[in-house]
Design a protein around this motif. Structure first.
Motif, PDB file in Angstrom:
ATOM      1  N   ASP A 145       0.709  -0.922   0.258  1.00  0.00           N
ATOM      2  CA  ASP A 145      -0.196   0.250   0.198  1.00  0.00           C
ATOM      3  C   ASP A 145       0.913   1.590  -0.293  1.00  0.00           C
ATOM      4  OD1 ASP A 145       1.084   0.344   2.783  1.00  0.00           O
ATOM      5  OD2 ASP A 145      -0.993  -0.485   3.588  1.00  0.00           O
ATOM      6  N   ASP A 166      -2.788   4.100  -3.421  1.00  0.00           N
ATOM      7  CA  ASP A 166      -3.194   2.389  -3.109  1.00  0.00           C
ATOM      8  C   ASP A 166      -3.840   2.111  -4.477  1.00  0.00           C
ATOM      9  OD1 ASP A 166      -2.701   2.368  -0.478  1.00  0.00           O
ATOM     10  OD2 ASP A 166      -4.746   3.167   0.270  1.00  0.00           O
ATOM     11  N   GLY A 171      -4.800  -1.394   0.599  1.00  0.00           N
ATOM     12  CA  GLY A 171      -4.902   0.133   1.636  1.00  0.00           C
ATOM     13  C   GLY A 171      -6.287   0.070   1.696  1.00  0.00           C
ATOM     14  N   TYR A 284      -5.819  -6.057   7.328  1.00  0.00           N
ATOM     15  CA  TYR A 284      -5.993  -5.459   5.626  1.00  0.00           C
ATOM     16  C   TYR A 284      -6.608  -6.541   4.654  1.00  0.00           C
ATOM     17  CZ  TYR A 284      -4.353  -5.991   0.870  1.00  0.00           C
ATOM     18  OH  TYR A 284      -4.999  -6.005  -0.123  1.00  0.00           O
TER      19      TYR A 284
END
Length: 365
Positions: A145, A166, A171, A284
């Motif tokens: 990211d 991103d 991200g 994430y």
């Protein structure tokens, strides 16, 4: 404070960095420094990096003791010519320590990400610097990211306007990657250039991002003033084999036990994989849509266990300066032979592990 006396302060590497600590000094009081000399290793909650001297000068005082947590902006050392009296230098050191004790530091203005609408997708990005001229755009790799550029974006922003975005699926951007193709990702970067009003930009891409920016240059050469490719995907000989086990393992990992050993392959020094780094990536990977996005992108990266992208073919008709930089200890994408590549002492994440070398090659810093 005399204009001849200059402070070296704790840098802000990345949006979330609030504190850091010196692990080891490489210089001593009385040393004459050149701009770019290595000063100290600094550890943040995410990773350690090496601080360079921002300017030449005589190192008169080292203020920060190793192992002490200090806020961003705290004075680490003081430079001044030999003719400046010790009393003047000591006064600056005393002021810096009083500033620290008062709690005055740590309240710097936070840099917040922005959002752009590109091809119907919400794209997150952060901008640093406001220099005139063509901007620099940083494009991360598979599973990365914008924060992976924490050691690169801030130093570059001293002389350039620098945007880190991103990609879709990563991200804080929208997790829909469409067909996940290189063309789709390149279209996102081109659309982003439109949003920021950049007719041309210098594009810097890492790994998958390297192939993406090469595809941008192939598709719209008039929009690109130069390319810097960091261990770009698809750059080896056609049919060469990346670490497909890592790529598939990362896409499928759902626990710390699965993820941490894989992340160790990204660095020449596996000790750089901190708990915070693992936690951030797990957070994430647990977001809705991430698993589907990563699986779609795997089909773009891999043909069986071979690389599916042919980056040299994308660059064949590109007539802009192209610099390729690679970590000599890269375990994910081996350094190609028979091509012009600058090697640095790092693994696959060379922009995190050897950021100063990358910066030196990028703009001769």
């Amino acid at each position: 404070m005399s204009e001849e006396i200059q402070r070296i302060t704790m840098p802000k590497w990345g949006l979330s960095m609030k504190t850091g600590k010196v692990i080891e000094w490489f210089v001593a009081e009385g040393d004459t420094l050149d701009k770019g000399d290595d000063l100290a290793d600094i550890e943040t909650e995410k990773i350690a990096g090496t601080l360079e001297s921002p300017q030449p000068g005589l190192l008169r005082r080292i203020v920060a003791e190793p192992g002490v947590e200090l806020p961003v902006g705290a004075t680490l050392a003081v430079l001044a010519p030999a003719e400046v009296p010790d009393s003047d230098v000591d006064a600056v050191v005393a002021e810096a320590r009083a500033q620290l004790e008062s709690g005055e530091l740590g309240g710097e203005e936070e840099i917040l990400p922005s959002t752009a609408e590109v091809d119907g997708r919400s794209i997150s990005y952060v901008t640093m610097g406001d220099a005139p001229g063509e901007p620099v755009v940083l494009v991360h790799g598979f599973g990365g990211d914008k924060n992976s550029w924490l050691f690169v974006q801030q130093p570059l922003s001293e002389t350039h306007t620098v945007h880190a975005l991103d990609l879709p699926g990563h991200g804080a951007s929208e997790k829909d990657v469409g067909d996940g193709s290189l063309d789709t990702l390149a279209g996102t970067v081109l659309g982003f250039l439109d949003v920021i009003g950049a007719e041309r930009a210098h594009l810097v891409g890492h790994s998958l991002g390297g192939a993406v920016v090469a595809a941008v240059a192939a598709r719209a050469p008039d929009r690109v003033s130069g390319l810097t490719l960091l261990a770009p995907a698809g750059y080896g000989a056609q049919g060469s084999r990346p670490d497909a086990e890592y790529l598939r393992g990362f896409a499928g990992a759902a626990s710390r036990r699965e993820l941490k050993p894989l992340l160790g392959r990204l660095f020449a020094d596996p000790a750089l994989v901190t708990r915070q780094l693992v936690d951030d990536l797990l957070k994430y990977k647990r977001l809705d849509g991430v698993s589907t996005a990563l699986q779609a992108l795997l089909a773009t990266l891999l043909d069986g266990d071979k690389q599916a992208i042919d980056t040299p073919a994308l660059l064949a008709g590109v007539n802009v300066p192209v610099t390729v930089i690679w970590g000599g200890a890269d375990q994910i994408l081996s350094v190609p032979t028979g091509v012009d590549v600058t090697r640095v002492e790092a693994g696959h994440m060379l922009h995190m592990e050897a950021a100063n070398d990358v910066l030196a090659d990028l703009y001769g810093r």
